[in-house]
Write an enzyme that holds these catalytic residues in place. Structure first.
Site, PDB file in Angstrom:
ATOM      1  N   GLU A  14       0.841  -1.212   0.000  1.00  0.00           N
ATOM      2  CA  GLU A  14       0.000   0.000   0.000  1.00  0.00           C
ATOM      3  C   GLU A  14       0.873   1.259   0.000  1.00  0.00           C
ATOM      4  O   GLU A  14       1.860   1.329   0.721  1.00  0.00           O
ATOM      5  CB  GLU A  14      -0.883  -0.030   1.251  1.00  0.00           C
ATOM      6  CG  GLU A  14      -1.781   1.175   1.383  1.00  0.00           C
ATOM      7  CD  GLU A  14      -2.742   1.031   2.559  1.00  0.00           C
ATOM      8  OE1 GLU A  14      -3.378  -0.039   2.703  1.00  0.00           O
ATOM      9  OE2 GLU A  14      -2.848   1.996   3.326  1.00  0.00           O
ATOM     10  N   ASP A 106     -11.853   8.596   7.719  1.00  0.00           N
ATOM     11  CA  ASP A 106     -11.910   9.384   8.963  1.00  0.00           C
ATOM     12  C   ASP A 106     -11.872  10.846   8.579  1.00  0.00           C
ATOM     13  O   ASP A 106     -10.945  11.265   7.876  1.00  0.00           O
ATOM     14  CB  ASP A 106     -10.694   9.094   9.851  1.00  0.00           C
ATOM     15  CG  ASP A 106     -10.770   7.720  10.468  1.00  0.00           C
ATOM     16  OD1 ASP A 106     -11.830   7.396  11.037  1.00  0.00           O
ATOM     17  OD2 ASP A 106      -9.777   6.977  10.369  1.00  0.00           O
ATOM     18  N   PHE A 213       0.653   6.925  15.011  1.00  0.00           N
ATOM     19  CA  PHE A 213      -0.360   6.222  14.207  1.00  0.00           C
ATOM     20  C   PHE A 213      -1.149   5.254  15.084  1.00  0.00           C
ATOM     21  O   PHE A 213      -2.351   5.115  14.941  1.00  0.00           O
ATOM     22  CB  PHE A 213       0.279   5.394  13.089  1.00  0.00           C
ATOM     23  CG  PHE A 213       0.911   6.211  12.011  1.00  0.00           C
ATOM     24  CD1 PHE A 213       0.308   7.369  11.531  1.00  0.00           C
ATOM     25  CD2 PHE A 213       2.117   5.823  11.451  1.00  0.00           C
ATOM     26  CE1 PHE A 213       0.901   8.116  10.527  1.00  0.00           C
ATOM     27  CE2 PHE A 213       2.715   6.568  10.446  1.00  0.00           C
ATOM     28  CZ  PHE A 213       2.111   7.708   9.987  1.00  0.00           C
ATOM     29  N   HIS A 263      -0.382  -7.922   3.529  1.00  0.00           N
ATOM     30  CA  HIS A 263      -0.565  -6.608   2.882  1.00  0.00           C
ATOM     31  C   HIS A 263       0.312  -5.630   3.670  1.00  0.00           C
ATOM     32  O   HIS A 263       0.080  -5.404   4.856  1.00  0.00           O
ATOM     33  CB  HIS A 263      -2.040  -6.188   2.954  1.00  0.00           C
ATOM     34  CG  HIS A 263      -2.320  -4.818   2.412  1.00  0.00           C
ATOM     35  ND1 HIS A 263      -2.546  -4.570   1.076  1.00  0.00           N
ATOM     36  CD2 HIS A 263      -2.423  -3.610   3.032  1.00  0.00           C
ATOM     37  CE1 HIS A 263      -2.788  -3.272   0.893  1.00  0.00           C
ATOM     38  NE2 HIS A 263      -2.708  -2.662   2.062  1.00  0.00           N
TER      39      HIS A 263
HETATM   40  P1  FAD Z   1     -16.685   1.011   8.950  1.00  0.00           P
HETATM   41  O1  FAD Z   1     -16.622  -0.424   8.588  1.00  0.00           O
HETATM   42  O2  FAD Z   1     -17.824   1.813   8.486  1.00  0.00           O
HETATM   43  O3  FAD Z   1     -16.596   1.072  10.558  1.00  0.00           O
HETATM   44  C1  FAD Z   1     -16.332   2.302  11.233  1.00  0.00           C
HETATM   45  C2  FAD Z   1     -16.845   2.221  12.661  1.00  0.00           C
HETATM   46  O4  FAD Z   1     -18.265   2.285  12.664  1.00  0.00           O
HETATM   47  C3  FAD Z   1     -16.497   0.933  13.412  1.00  0.00           C
HETATM   48  O5  FAD Z   1     -16.335   1.258  14.767  1.00  0.00           O
HETATM   49  C4  FAD Z   1     -17.727   0.065  13.212  1.00  0.00           C
HETATM   50  O6  FAD Z   1     -17.886  -0.889  14.261  1.00  0.00           O
HETATM   51  C5  FAD Z   1     -18.830   1.131  13.261  1.00  0.00           C
HETATM   52  N1  FAD Z   1     -19.990   0.800  12.415  1.00  0.00           N
HETATM   53  C6  FAD Z   1     -19.992   0.248  11.178  1.00  0.00           C
HETATM   54  N2  FAD Z   1     -21.266   0.129  10.722  1.00  0.00           N
HETATM   55  C7  FAD Z   1     -22.065   0.631  11.694  1.00  0.00           C
HETATM   56  C8  FAD Z   1     -23.466   0.782  11.818  1.00  0.00           C
HETATM   57  N3  FAD Z   1     -24.292   0.398  10.842  1.00  0.00           N
HETATM   58  N4  FAD Z   1     -23.946   1.352  12.969  1.00  0.00           N
HETATM   59  C9  FAD Z   1     -23.120   1.742  13.961  1.00  0.00           C
HETATM   60  N5  FAD Z   1     -21.768   1.610  13.894  1.00  0.00           N
HETATM   61  C10 FAD Z   1     -21.265   1.059  12.776  1.00  0.00           C
HETATM   62  N6  FAD Z   1      -8.813   5.776   5.622  1.00  0.00           N
HETATM   63  C11 FAD Z   1      -8.864   6.711   4.635  1.00  0.00           C
HETATM   64  O7  FAD Z   1      -9.375   7.817   4.859  1.00  0.00           O
HETATM   65  N7  FAD Z   1      -8.326   6.468   3.401  1.00  0.00           N
HETATM   66  C12 FAD Z   1      -7.763   5.273   3.087  1.00  0.00           C
HETATM   67  O8  FAD Z   1      -7.306   5.082   1.961  1.00  0.00           O
HETATM   68  C13 FAD Z   1      -7.717   4.251   4.087  1.00  0.00           C
HETATM   69  N8  FAD Z   1      -7.201   3.035   3.829  1.00  0.00           N
HETATM   70  C14 FAD Z   1      -7.285   2.047   4.790  1.00  0.00           C
HETATM   71  C15 FAD Z   1      -6.869   0.747   4.457  1.00  0.00           C
HETATM   72  C16 FAD Z   1      -6.968  -0.282   5.376  1.00  0.00           C
HETATM   73  C17 FAD Z   1      -6.543  -1.668   4.982  1.00  0.00           C
HETATM   74  C18 FAD Z   1      -7.471  -0.022   6.689  1.00  0.00           C
HETATM   75  C19 FAD Z   1      -7.552  -1.112   7.725  1.00  0.00           C
HETATM   76  C20 FAD Z   1      -7.873   1.272   7.037  1.00  0.00           C
HETATM   77  C21 FAD Z   1      -7.804   2.314   6.084  1.00  0.00           C
HETATM   78  N9  FAD Z   1      -8.258   3.605   6.366  1.00  0.00           N
HETATM   79  C22 FAD Z   1      -8.274   4.560   5.383  1.00  0.00           C
HETATM   80  C23 FAD Z   1      -8.736   3.938   7.710  1.00  0.00           C
HETATM   81  C24 FAD Z   1     -10.247   3.732   7.836  1.00  0.00           C
HETATM   82  O9  FAD Z   1     -10.934   4.604   6.989  1.00  0.00           O
HETATM   83  C25 FAD Z   1     -10.595   4.025   9.306  1.00  0.00           C
HETATM   84  O10 FAD Z   1     -10.123   2.978  10.118  1.00  0.00           O
HETATM   85  C26 FAD Z   1     -12.059   4.342   9.581  1.00  0.00           C
HETATM   86  O11 FAD Z   1     -12.149   4.832  10.920  1.00  0.00           O
HETATM   87  C27 FAD Z   1     -12.992   3.149   9.495  1.00  0.00           C
HETATM   88  O12 FAD Z   1     -13.156   2.738   8.215  1.00  0.00           O
HETATM   89  P2  FAD Z   1     -13.969   1.388   7.897  1.00  0.00           P
HETATM   90  O13 FAD Z   1     -14.048   1.271   6.456  1.00  0.00           O
HETATM   91  O14 FAD Z   1     -13.423   0.252   8.678  1.00  0.00           O
HETATM   92  O15 FAD Z   1     -15.385   1.805   8.521  1.00  0.00           O
END
Ligand code: FAD
Length: 286
Positions: A14, A106, A213, A263
């Protein structure tokens, strides 16, 4: 450690989109060194709210053209209007992109407004509704629990929603506790989740950045690691040697225990990832 070359069926790296000519040059060097390992794909992060939308796509295209390696943009939905998401998906499709990493993202602190999609499962649903099976979609998973989750059970249920919405694979947040990963995979299997859960690996190269981080994303640095790293102070060579050693041991245990691949969060640097893969005997047979 392994003395014969072995293959991880999924090996990916990545990057973040570079913003300066020096950072572009650095990524060119990095992508060359990592291409030699024969990765399955490269991925490129996407700034929440669309802050890197053009840069992410340009970086993906440049990577693919220069290396021939499949390259996947990340796409995050928070603070990003649906009409723009639709446009970005169309551009990705027009460019022949077949793989995405779909995330919530975020918002930078102090900003407000979630946009129309609040969670990553809604983004996966949207992508499937707009583009059917065109994209292979990876989502994020959290062996040590997402920092905003109400608890481990709720977080797992939310992970399952992403899989039910159509995710093909997951990449985990980085971690240094192998048991957290295997217990998470077991819990996911018990919950009926059967997609590949690829461990995300952050090679240790810089204590201050790692601490910052990890505080933000909820990854735990074990006390013994923290104490050893603190002892090294500014001795970068010792930190790097220690970092390669512990990252290699982590990956070795993961692969030996059945993890389907690795990854690497490279921070656009190749040295540690190359050293770890060499120590593992990874990539040479690809
Ligand atoms: P979600 O799966 O939506 O979860 C976020 C939070 O909300 C969790 O606490 C979950 O339990 C809760 N949640 C989910 N659905 C619901 C619901 N229906 N009701 C209530 N709560 C709920 N960030 C970036 O900005 N850009 C990037 O390119 C990026 N790349 C990443 C790559 C990887 C491999 C990883 C692991 C993280 C990356 N991130 C990136 C960070 C990521 O965006 C953050 O960790 C963010 O806080 C959560 O994203 P998510 O997709 O896991 O969210």
């Amino acid at each position: 450690m392994q003395d014969t070359a072995r293959a991880a069926s999924h090996l990916s790296f990545e990057f973040f989109p570079p913003r300066t000519p020096a950072a572009v040059a650095r990524l060119e060097q990095t992508r060359g060194a990592l291409t030699a390992l024969g990765p399955e794909y490269f991925s490129v992060t996407f700034g929440a709210g669309g802050s890197t939308r053009d840069l992410t796509l340009e970086t993906v295209i440049a990577l693919r053209e220069a290396t021939g390696v499949d390259s996947a943009p990340h796409l995050s939905c928070i603070g990003f209007p649906l009409a723009e998401l639709r446009e970005v998906l169309a551009r990705y499709r027009d460019q022949g992109i077949r793989r995405l990493v779909a995330l919530r993202g975020d918002m930078p602190s102090g900003t407000t407004g979630f946009g129309e999609l609040r969670y990553a499962n809604e983004l996966v649903e949207f992508i499937r509704a707009e583009t059917g099976d065109h994209f292979h979609i990876s989502v994020a998973a959290y062996p040590e629990v997402h920092p905003q989750a109400a608890g481990a059970r709720a977080d797992l249920a939310h992970f399952k929603c992403k899989v039910e919405a159509g995710a093909d694979a997951a990449i985990t947040q980085y971690f240094y506790n192998v048991d957290a990963y295997f217990r998470f995979v077991d819990a996911a299997r018990d919950a009926g989740i059967d997609i590949d859960i690829i461990p995300g690996i952050m090679p240790v190269t810089n204590f201050t950045n790692l601490k910052r981080f990890s505080d933000m994303c909820g990854a735990e640095i074990p006390r013994w690691m923290m104490k050893r790293l603190q002892d090294f102070g500014d001795d970068r060579a010792s930190i790097q040697a220690f970092g390669i050693d512990i990252t290699t041991a982590l990956c070795d245990r993961l692969l030996a225990g059945g993890a389907p691949g690795l990854h690497f969060y490279t921070m656009n640097q190749h040295e540690a990832a190359v050293a770890v893969c060499a120590a593992l005997g990874l990539g040479r047979s690809r």
